[in-house]
Scaffold this active site. Structure first.
Site, PDB file in Angstrom:
ATOM      1  N   GLU A 234       0.659  -1.091   0.075  1.00 13.17           N
ATOM      2  CA  GLU A 234      -0.018   0.055   0.022  1.00 13.17           C
ATOM      3  C   GLU A 234       0.663   1.380   0.088  1.00 13.17           C
ATOM      4  O   GLU A 234       0.449   2.350  -0.623  1.00 13.17           O
ATOM      5  CB  GLU A 234      -0.880   0.042   1.216  1.00 13.17           C
ATOM      6  CG  GLU A 234      -1.809  -1.316   1.059  1.00 13.17           C
ATOM      7  CD  GLU A 234      -2.804  -1.192   0.129  1.00 13.17           C
ATOM      8  OE1 GLU A 234      -2.999  -0.058  -0.577  1.00 13.17           O
ATOM      9  OE2 GLU A 234      -3.097  -2.136  -0.524  1.00 13.17           O
ATOM     10  N   HIS A 237       1.584   2.094  -3.604  1.00 10.10           N
ATOM     11  CA  HIS A 237       0.678   2.933  -4.093  1.00 10.10           C
ATOM     12  C   HIS A 237       0.554   4.552  -3.614  1.00 10.10           C
ATOM     13  O   HIS A 237       0.519   5.315  -4.374  1.00 10.10           O
ATOM     14  CB  HIS A 237      -0.791   2.248  -3.831  1.00 10.10           C
ATOM     15  CG  HIS A 237      -1.060   0.960  -4.466  1.00 10.10           C
ATOM     16  ND1 HIS A 237      -0.874   0.843  -5.791  1.00 10.10           N
ATOM     17  CD2 HIS A 237      -1.740  -0.039  -4.092  1.00 10.10           C
ATOM     18  CE1 HIS A 237      -1.250  -0.570  -6.117  1.00 10.10           C
ATOM     19  NE2 HIS A 237      -1.864  -1.081  -5.043  1.00 10.10           N
ATOM     20  N   HIS A 243       0.124  -1.523  -9.812  1.00  9.11           N
ATOM     21  CA  HIS A 243       0.239  -3.191  -9.830  1.00  9.11           C
ATOM     22  C   HIS A 243       1.158  -3.476 -11.105  1.00  9.11           C
ATOM     23  O   HIS A 243       1.245  -2.562 -12.052  1.00  9.11           O
ATOM     24  CB  HIS A 243      -1.056  -3.735  -9.918  1.00  9.11           C
ATOM     25  CG  HIS A 243      -1.866  -3.650  -8.496  1.00  9.11           C
ATOM     26  ND1 HIS A 243      -3.205  -3.483  -8.605  1.00  9.11           N
ATOM     27  CD2 HIS A 243      -1.367  -3.569  -7.226  1.00  9.11           C
ATOM     28  CE1 HIS A 243      -3.585  -3.571  -7.391  1.00  9.11           C
ATOM     29  NE2 HIS A 243      -2.592  -3.291  -6.372  1.00  9.11           N
ATOM     30  N   TRP A 245       0.483  -5.706 -13.435  1.00 12.49           N
ATOM     31  CA  TRP A 245      -0.134  -5.583 -14.522  1.00 12.49           C
ATOM     32  C   TRP A 245      -0.905  -4.281 -14.909  1.00 12.49           C
ATOM     33  O   TRP A 245      -1.756  -4.323 -16.027  1.00 12.49           O
ATOM     34  CB  TRP A 245      -1.303  -6.640 -14.275  1.00 12.49           C
ATOM     35  CG  TRP A 245      -2.209  -6.412 -13.276  1.00 12.49           C
ATOM     36  CD1 TRP A 245      -3.587  -5.586 -13.150  1.00 12.49           C
ATOM     37  CD2 TRP A 245      -2.195  -6.735 -11.556  1.00 12.49           C
ATOM     38  NE1 TRP A 245      -3.960  -5.645 -11.712  1.00 12.49           N
ATOM     39  CE2 TRP A 245      -3.157  -6.168 -11.177  1.00 12.49           C
ATOM     40  CE3 TRP A 245      -1.230  -7.594 -11.077  1.00 12.49           C
ATOM     41  CZ2 TRP A 245      -3.255  -6.327  -9.856  1.00 12.49           C
ATOM     42  CZ3 TRP A 245      -1.159  -7.540  -9.591  1.00 12.49           C
ATOM     43  CH2 TRP A 245      -2.423  -7.141  -8.957  1.00 12.49           C
ATOM     44  N   THR A 262      10.051  -3.207 -14.917  1.00 12.94           N
ATOM     45  CA  THR A 262       9.344  -4.368 -14.790  1.00 12.94           C
ATOM     46  C   THR A 262       8.293  -4.896 -15.908  1.00 12.94           C
ATOM     47  O   THR A 262       7.704  -4.174 -16.540  1.00 12.94           O
ATOM     48  CB  THR A 262       8.063  -3.689 -13.750  1.00 12.94           C
ATOM     49  OG1 THR A 262       7.422  -2.682 -14.184  1.00 12.94           O
ATOM     50  CG2 THR A 262       8.795  -3.475 -12.227  1.00 12.94           C
ATOM     51  N   GLN A 265       2.921  -7.952 -17.577  1.00 15.61           N
ATOM     52  CA  GLN A 265       2.434  -8.854 -16.824  1.00 15.61           C
ATOM     53  C   GLN A 265       0.755  -8.925 -16.773  1.00 15.61           C
ATOM     54  O   GLN A 265       0.365  -8.036 -16.760  1.00 15.61           O
ATOM     55  CB  GLN A 265       3.033  -9.052 -15.259  1.00 15.61           C
ATOM     56  CG  GLN A 265       2.263  -9.817 -14.531  1.00 15.61           C
ATOM     57  CD  GLN A 265       2.949  -9.800 -12.988  1.00 15.61           C
ATOM     58  OE1 GLN A 265       3.953  -9.453 -12.765  1.00 15.61           O
ATOM     59  NE2 GLN A 265       1.868  -9.766 -12.044  1.00 15.61           N
ATOM     60  N   ASP A 296       2.697 -12.981   1.079  1.00 11.96           N
ATOM     61  CA  ASP A 296       3.722 -12.186   1.699  1.00 11.96           C
ATOM     62  C   ASP A 296       5.242 -12.897   1.784  1.00 11.96           C
ATOM     63  O   ASP A 296       6.370 -12.335   1.488  1.00 11.96           O
ATOM     64  CB  ASP A 296       3.508 -12.023   3.077  1.00 11.96           C
ATOM     65  CG  ASP A 296       2.491 -10.858   3.464  1.00 11.96           C
ATOM     66  OD1 ASP A 296       1.928 -10.482   2.514  1.00 11.96           O
ATOM     67  OD2 ASP A 296       2.360 -10.287   4.506  1.00 11.96           O
TER      68      ASP A 296
HETATM   69 ZN   LIG Z   1      -2.545  -2.936  -4.676  1.00  9.78          ZN
END
Ligand SMILES: [Zn+2]
Length: 420
Positions: A234, A237, A243, A245, A262, A265, A296
Site C-alpha cells: 500500500e 501505491h 500493480h 499488470w 518491470t 504482466q 507475503d
Molecule cells: Zn494494490
C-alpha cells in the site's frame, strides 16, 4: 458514464466472490476518484508529466544519498477487542516495512538472477511519529473505540468513516506532514491507499484491516498475509506505484505500470507462491515484486525503476513529508542548549550563498553537503568550523533543501529554503 457503470458493477461483483478476493482496492478507488473529480485527473496528468521529466533527468546511478525518514501515525479504530492491536504488533510492522524498503531482508533466494541487478534499496524509512502536530510528545499511535463494526471500509454520507472522528473514526493528522495509517476492520478488501494527487482532504493515507498489520499478534494467525507486506504494497501505491499488470484490471498485456524495468504482466498471482520462471505477455514475470498480489512470504523486491518513480512522486506531490519534524523528539523547554549547533542566518536564504552560524565546532574539519528533498546529493564542500561562514549555493534553483554539516563524529542536519 458507461465506464463509471462498469466500475460500479465491478465493485459490487468483487466482494461477492468471497472474503478478500483481492489484496487491495486502491487502483479501483483511484479510477472512481478520477471519475468523480475531474480536477484530480488534471493533477494526476501533471504528476505523470513531472515523473517522466524527473525520471529522464535522474542519474542512472543515484550515488551518495541521505536516507529519508518519513513519519507515520497509526490510528487504531476498534470495535472488537482483538482489533485493538498492541504497540508491539505495530512495532513489528515498522520493522517489516523498513527492512522491505531498505532491501535488508536477505531475500536474495526469492529474487532470480535476472532480476537481482534490478532490486532496489529504496533509501526510504519510516518512523513512528515522536512529535504530534501540536509539538507534544506522541507514541505515533492514536487509539479510538467505535460502536461501528467494519469501520475500515464503511462509507457514510460519501465519507470514509474511519478517517473522521465525527463519523466514529479518528481525524487525520496533517496529511502533508505525516503518512496517516488507519487500522480498522474491513469487510471486503484488506487494504486501500490513496494515490498522490487523488485523495479527499482528510482522507489521504492508507487503511488496513488489523489482521494484516505486522508480523505478530493477530497477524501471525493470518497466513499467508502475516509478514507485514500489505503495508509495504500500500505504501507503494501511496507513492504512485501501480500493480505490475498496470492501472486497470489484469489481462490483455497492453497496460504498463509506467515503470520501464518491470516486465509486462497479465496475472495478479493472488494466493500464489510460484516458482521462477513464470511467463505472461511473452516475458518473464517479476512475480516476487511487492506490487503484486503474491503471498507475503514470496514477495521480495521493488525495482530500480519503481524507486525512481517513488522519489519523483515524493518530490512532485508529497514534499511536505520530507520537511516534517514528526520524527524528531518533542522539544522540552527544560532541555539544555545543544553542545553543537548550526543555524542558517536569514533563512530562507538568498543571494547565492547560505550564511551559517556555528557553535561548538571551532577547529573541526567539517564537510558540508546539500541534498535535494529526495536525498540526492547536489553539492558539497569543506568548512573550518569558524563561528560564521558561508557555503556557495549559486545557481541552485529556488526550493527546499537539506544542509548537512558533518565530520567523523557528528552529523547536523538543517532544512533550508532558497529564494531568488
Ligand atoms: Zn494494490
Amino acid at each position: 458514464m458507461k465506464q463509471w457503470r462498469v466500475l460500479l458493477f465491478l465493485l459490487l461483483l468483487l466482494p461477492a466472490q468471497g472474503l478478500f478476493a483481492q489484496r487491495c482496492i486502491s487502483q479501483e478507488l483511484l479510477e472512481q476518484h478520477l471519475q468523480r473529480y475531474p480536477a484530480a485527473q488534471t493533477e494526476r496528468l501533471r504528476l505523470e508529466d513531472f515523473t517522466r521529466q524527473w525520471t529522464e533527468a535522474a542519474p542512472t546511478s543515484i550515488g551518495f544519498r541521505n536516507v529519508v525518514v518519513i513519519p507515520v501515525v497509526f490510528h487504531v479504530v476498534w470495535n472488537l477487542p482483538q482489533d485493538n492491536i498492541s504497540d508491539a504488533q505495530i512495532q513489528s510492522q515498522l520493522i517489516a516495512i523498513n527492512k522491505d524498503f531498505r532491501l535488508l531482508n536477505n531475500l536474495n533466494g526469492l529474487i532470480p538472477n535476472i532480476f537481482q541487478p534490478l532490486a532496489a534499496d529504496m533509501e526510504l524509512t519510516f518512523c513512528l511519529a515522536q512529535r504530534a502536530p501540536d509539538g507534544s510528545t506522541t507514541t505515533g499511535v492514536v487509539r479510538t473505540t467505535t460502536s461501528l463494526p467494519f469501520i475500515g471500509d464503511r462509507i457514510a454520507n460519501g465519507r470514509k468513516s474511519v478517517c473522521h472522528t465525527a463519523d466514529g473514526g479518528s481525524d487525520s493528522w496533517p496529511t502533508d506532514r505525516y503518512v496517516n495509517i488507519w487500522v480498522g476492520r474491513r469487510q471486503f478488501f484488506p487494504a486501500e491507499a490513496s494515490f498522490p494527487g487523488a485523495a479527499v482532504p482528510g482522507e489521504d493515507g492508507i487503511i488496513i484491516d488489523p489482521r494484516f498489520i505486522g508480523t505478530i499478534g493477530t497477524a501471525a494467525a493470518n497466513q499467508p498475509y502475516h509478514l507485514g507486506r500489505t503495508l509495504t504494497h500500500e505504501m507503494g501505491h501511496f507513492f504512485n506505484l501501480y500493480h505490475l499488470w498496470g492501472p486497470g484490471q489484469p489481462g490483455g498485456c497492453i497496460q504498463s505500470d509506467q515503470v520501464a524495468d518491470t516486465p509486462l504482466q497479465s496475472k495478479t498471482y493472488l494466493g500464489e507462491c510460484p516458482s521462477h520462471p513464470q511467463f505472461t505477455c511473452g516475458t518473464t514475470d517479476m512475480f516476487m515484486n511487492f506490487m503484486n498480489y503474491t503471498d507475503d512470504a514470496c514477495m521480495a523486491m521493488f525495482s530500480l525503476g519503481q524507486k525512481v518513480r517513488v522519489l519523483a512522486a515524493i518530490a512532485g506531490s508529497r514534499p511536505g513529508l520530507l520537511l516534517s519534524d514528526g520524527c524528531m523528539p518533542a522539544v522540552s523547554t527544560t532541555d539544555p542548549a545543544p553542545e553543537h549547533s548550526i543555524r542558517v542566518v536569514g533563512n530562507p536564504a538568498g543571494g547565492g550563498e547560505i550564511r551559517l552560524q556555528m557553535q561548538g565546532l571551532n577547529g573541526r574539519a567539517l564537510h558540508w553537503r546539500l541534498f535535494g528533498l529526495t536525498g540526492i546529493l547536489l553539492r558539497q564542500g569543506r568548512l573550518t568550523g569558524a563561528e560564521e561562514t558561508a557555503v556557495d549555493v549559486a545557481g541552485m534553483p529556488a526550493g527546499a533543501y537539506v544542509l548537512q554539516v558533518s565530520d567523523t563524529a557528528l552529523h547536523l542536519n538543517q532544512k533550508i529554503l532558497l529564494l531568488h
